[in-house]
Design a protein around this motif. Structure first.
Motif, short mmCIF file in Angstrom:
data_model
loop_
_atom_site.label_atom_id
_atom_site.label_comp_id
_atom_site.label_asym_id
_atom_site.label_seq_id
_atom_site.Cartn_x
_atom_site.Cartn_y
_atom_site.Cartn_z
N GLU A 100 0.82 -1.22 0.00
CA GLU A 100 0.00 0.00 0.00
C GLU A 100 0.85 1.27 0.00
O GLU A 100 0.48 2.27 -0.62
CB GLU A 100 -0.94 0.01 1.22
CG GLU A 100 -2.06 -1.03 1.09
CD GLU A 100 -2.76 -1.30 2.40
OE1 GLU A 100 -2.69 -0.45 3.32
OE2 GLU A 100 -3.38 -2.37 2.52
N ALA A 101 2.00 1.23 0.70
CA ALA A 101 2.82 2.45 0.80
C ALA A 101 3.96 2.43 -0.22
O ALA A 101 4.89 3.21 -0.11
CB ALA A 101 3.35 2.59 2.23
N HIS A 102 3.89 1.53 -1.19
CA HIS A 102 4.89 1.45 -2.27
C HIS A 102 6.30 1.23 -1.72
O HIS A 102 7.24 1.90 -2.15
CB HIS A 102 4.84 2.72 -3.14
CG HIS A 102 3.46 3.02 -3.63
ND1 HIS A 102 2.81 2.26 -4.57
CD2 HIS A 102 2.57 3.98 -3.26
CE1 HIS A 102 1.60 2.74 -4.77
NE2 HIS A 102 1.42 3.79 -3.98
N GLY A 103 6.44 0.31 -0.80
CA GLY A 103 7.74 0.03 -0.18
C GLY A 103 8.62 -0.88 -1.03
O GLY A 103 9.63 -1.38 -0.54
N LEU A 104 8.20 -1.14 -2.26
CA LEU A 104 9.06 -1.95 -3.14
C LEU A 104 8.86 -1.53 -4.58
O LEU A 104 7.81 -1.02 -4.95
CB LEU A 104 8.76 -3.44 -3.00
CG LEU A 104 7.38 -3.94 -3.42
CD1 LEU A 104 7.47 -5.36 -3.93
CD2 LEU A 104 6.41 -3.84 -2.26
N GLN A 105 9.92 -1.72 -5.36
CA GLN A 105 9.79 -1.54 -6.81
C GLN A 105 10.15 -2.85 -7.49
O GLN A 105 9.29 -3.64 -7.81
CB GLN A 105 10.64 -0.36 -7.27
CG GLN A 105 10.00 0.98 -6.82
CD GLN A 105 10.76 2.18 -7.31
OE1 GLN A 105 11.39 2.17 -8.35
NE2 GLN A 105 10.71 3.25 -6.53
N CYS A 106 11.46 -3.15 -7.64
CA CYS A 106 11.79 -4.41 -8.31
C CYS A 106 11.54 -5.61 -7.41
O CYS A 106 11.32 -6.71 -7.88
CB CYS A 106 13.23 -4.40 -8.84
SG CYS A 106 14.48 -4.94 -7.65
N GLY A 107 11.60 -5.39 -6.08
CA GLY A 107 11.24 -6.45 -5.14
C GLY A 107 12.37 -7.38 -4.74
O GLY A 107 12.18 -8.25 -3.89
N PHE A 108 13.56 -7.19 -5.32
CA PHE A 108 14.64 -8.13 -5.02
C PHE A 108 15.00 -8.10 -3.54
O PHE A 108 15.21 -9.12 -2.90
CB PHE A 108 15.88 -7.84 -5.87
CG PHE A 108 16.95 -8.88 -5.68
CD1 PHE A 108 16.94 -10.04 -6.44
CD2 PHE A 108 17.94 -8.71 -4.72
CE1 PHE A 108 17.90 -11.03 -6.23
CE2 PHE A 108 18.90 -9.69 -4.52
CZ PHE A 108 18.89 -10.85 -5.28
N CYS A 109 15.07 -6.89 -2.97
CA CYS A 109 15.51 -6.75 -1.58
C CYS A 109 14.38 -6.98 -0.58
O CYS A 109 14.62 -7.10 0.62
CB CYS A 109 16.08 -5.34 -1.37
SG CYS A 109 14.85 -4.02 -1.55
N THR A 110 13.13 -7.03 -1.08
CA THR A 110 11.95 -6.99 -0.21
C THR A 110 11.88 -8.12 0.82
O THR A 110 11.57 -7.86 1.99
CB THR A 110 10.68 -6.94 -1.07
OG1 THR A 110 10.84 -5.91 -2.04
CG2 THR A 110 9.46 -6.64 -0.22
N PRO A 111 12.15 -9.38 0.45
CA PRO A 111 12.06 -10.43 1.47
C PRO A 111 12.95 -10.15 2.68
O PRO A 111 12.53 -10.37 3.83
CB PRO A 111 12.53 -11.69 0.73
CG PRO A 111 12.26 -11.41 -0.71
CD PRO A 111 12.50 -9.93 -0.88
N GLY A 112 14.13 -9.61 2.43
CA GLY A 112 15.04 -9.30 3.53
C GLY A 112 14.49 -8.18 4.42
O GLY A 112 14.53 -8.26 5.64
#
Lengths: 171, 297
Positions: A100-112
């Motif tokens: 909702e707050a756009h905390g990701l773009q490509c998403g590679f780092c997101t799981p971490g």
């Protein structure tokens, strides 16, 4: 000694509540174990020397880098990966907040990021901005510029507090 | 797989670890938190024949405060040190050093002993140990021995630990009553290795003069080092702006040529030593309750 010195060892771990046992090379890192042996590719492998934080998982509830932890060292531990956050197709409130707050773009780092933030909000339900920044400093994102991630964590904290309030109110 | 092959075993006690080290005759390494060693394995800069895992040696995980000393087991996680009320109360410099190590995710796993045994010259723990004259206990085949910080850190990534020895505990003298402290470093990003840093304590006497000064410079040589000349300049002097400038100039001159690399030139590191020493002394004096109205940052 629990076992003799050996280049191959048996490892038993619980990942997201499911028990697994494998015989592996002692030199296998935990992230390669999760991805290669268990086929759980949600945990991403970035720098492979403990710098970027993409591979962060929870080891007995604590956020750690799985690229600089040997899988044999996790023997007997309970591990939570990003696959363990959602339940029955329902995203975890932290995942919802990032969306909702756009905390990701490509998403590679997101799981971490998600796993590091999970530990933070578990112990600190209402963190200060400094406390959030201290934790986010351990993870690299090359897309977002971090402001949206910071906003996501604040939103996630509010969502979790509201949920806990509801549960406590129901009780 | 990234790391080279090695044999792996879990030690349950210090005695077992020492026996295994002897068996491998210098070819084995002990594995503590792994936050420095495993990256070296991943890059194949380290190729030990065997790793002896200390993570199940319970006897090395403790924080024990007694009198004027806090003794900390080598396998105590940095996160536990950071959260220890004894450390926060008795040794604010050690607490600050801990908070400057990497990030929470690193400190969850990293240990005090592992960091000190790795002996990176930009290590905050090394700087604090050199500043405070911490003592190190090493266990080997013929028993234990104790070495002080000056003796423990030999050079870049090298300590006095023999191949068949294990670092078991570190004794940290408490800050003197009334002492002020400071730990300042410059890094490109928080959590990165410092380009240069200063750990300092100042103890004023009743008249606001300096009874004792301790200054350790780190990231600017093969080990952290005491700025003895700057300490002498301060001792007995009134703690105010002018003497901090003098001490800073002295500190800058006391170091050998600092390393030049892709991150910073030696010249810039030397400049930082002066600036950071002045800032650290002003901060330490302020924390000690001494007014520091003169001088510039």
């Amino acid at each position: 000694m629990s076992e003799a010195m050996a280049a191959r060892r048996t490892v038993s771990v619980t990942v997201n509540g499911v028990a697994h046992e494998r015989v592996i090379d002692a030199r296998l890192t935990l992230v390669d174990f999760l991805r290669g042996e268990l086929g759980m590719t949600g945990t991403h492998v970035g720098c492979e020397h403990g710098l970027c934080g993409a591979c962060t998982v929870l080891l007995d509830g604590q956020a750690v880098r799985s690229c600089i932890l040997l899988a044999v060292q996790a023997d007997g531990a309970a591990i939570t990966t990003v696959e363990g956050l959602a339940t029955g197709g329902q995203l975890h409130p932290i995942q919802e907040a990032f969306m909702e707050a756009h905390g990701l773009q490509c998403g590679f780092c997101t799981p971490g990021f998600l796993m590091a933030v999970t530990e933070l909000l578990e112990g600190t339900p209402d963190p200060t901005e400094d406390e959030i920044r201290d934790v986010l400093g351990g993870n690299l994102c090359r897309c977002t510029g971090y402001e949206a991630i910071l906003a996501s964590v604040k939103l996630a904290a509010a969502k979790l507090r509201a949920l806990r309030g509801t549960v406590a109110g129901d009780g | 797989m990234k790391p080279p092959p090695f044999e792996y075993g879990v030690a349950e006690s210090v005695g077992e670890a020492v026996a295994l080290l002897q068996r491998y005759d210098g070819e084995a390494r002990v594995l503590a938190g792994g936050q420095s060693l495993v990256p070296l394995l991943n890059m194949r800069l380290a190729r030990p024949a065997a790793l002896i895992d200390l993570n199940r040696v319970r006897e090395l995980d403790f924080v024990r405060a007694s009198g004027n000393t806090i003794t900390i087991g080598a396998m105590t996680r940095q996160r536990s040190v950071e959260r220890s009320p004894d450390v926060q109360r008795q040794n604010a410099l050690l607490h600050a050093a801990t908070q400057n190590i990497g990030h929470p995710q690193i400190r969850n796993r990293g240990t005090m002993g592992g960091s000190l045994a790795h002996a990176h010259p930009a290590s905050e723990y090394q700087a604090a140990a050199v500043a405070l004259d911490a003592r190190f206990t090493l266990a080997g085949p013929s028993g234990t021995r104790s070495v002080d910080a000056a003796e423990f850190f030999v050079t870049y990534l090298t300590t006095a630990i023999e191949p068949d020895e294990v670092l078991t505990e570190i004794a940290w003298p408490a800050l003197s009553p009334g002492a002020g402290w400071s730990l300042i470093e410059v890094a490109r990003r928080h959590g990165d290795f410092a380009l240069a840093g200063v750990a300092a304590t100042l103890t004023p006497d009743a008249r606001g003069r300096c009874a004792e000064a301790r200054i350790a410079l780190f990231g600017v040589g093969p080990t952290a080092l005491r700025a003895r000349g700057a300490e002498r300049t301060l001792t007995g002097a009134a703690l105010e702006g002018g003497v901090f400038d003098e001490a800073a100039v002295s500190a800058e001159r006391e170091i050998d040529e600092p390393p030049s690399d892709v991150h910073a030139s030696g010249e810039y590191r030397r400049h930082l030593v002066g600036v950071l020493t002045r800032r650290a002394l002003r901060e330490a004096a302020a924390r000690a309750g001494v007014a520091t109205s003169t001088g510039v940052a």
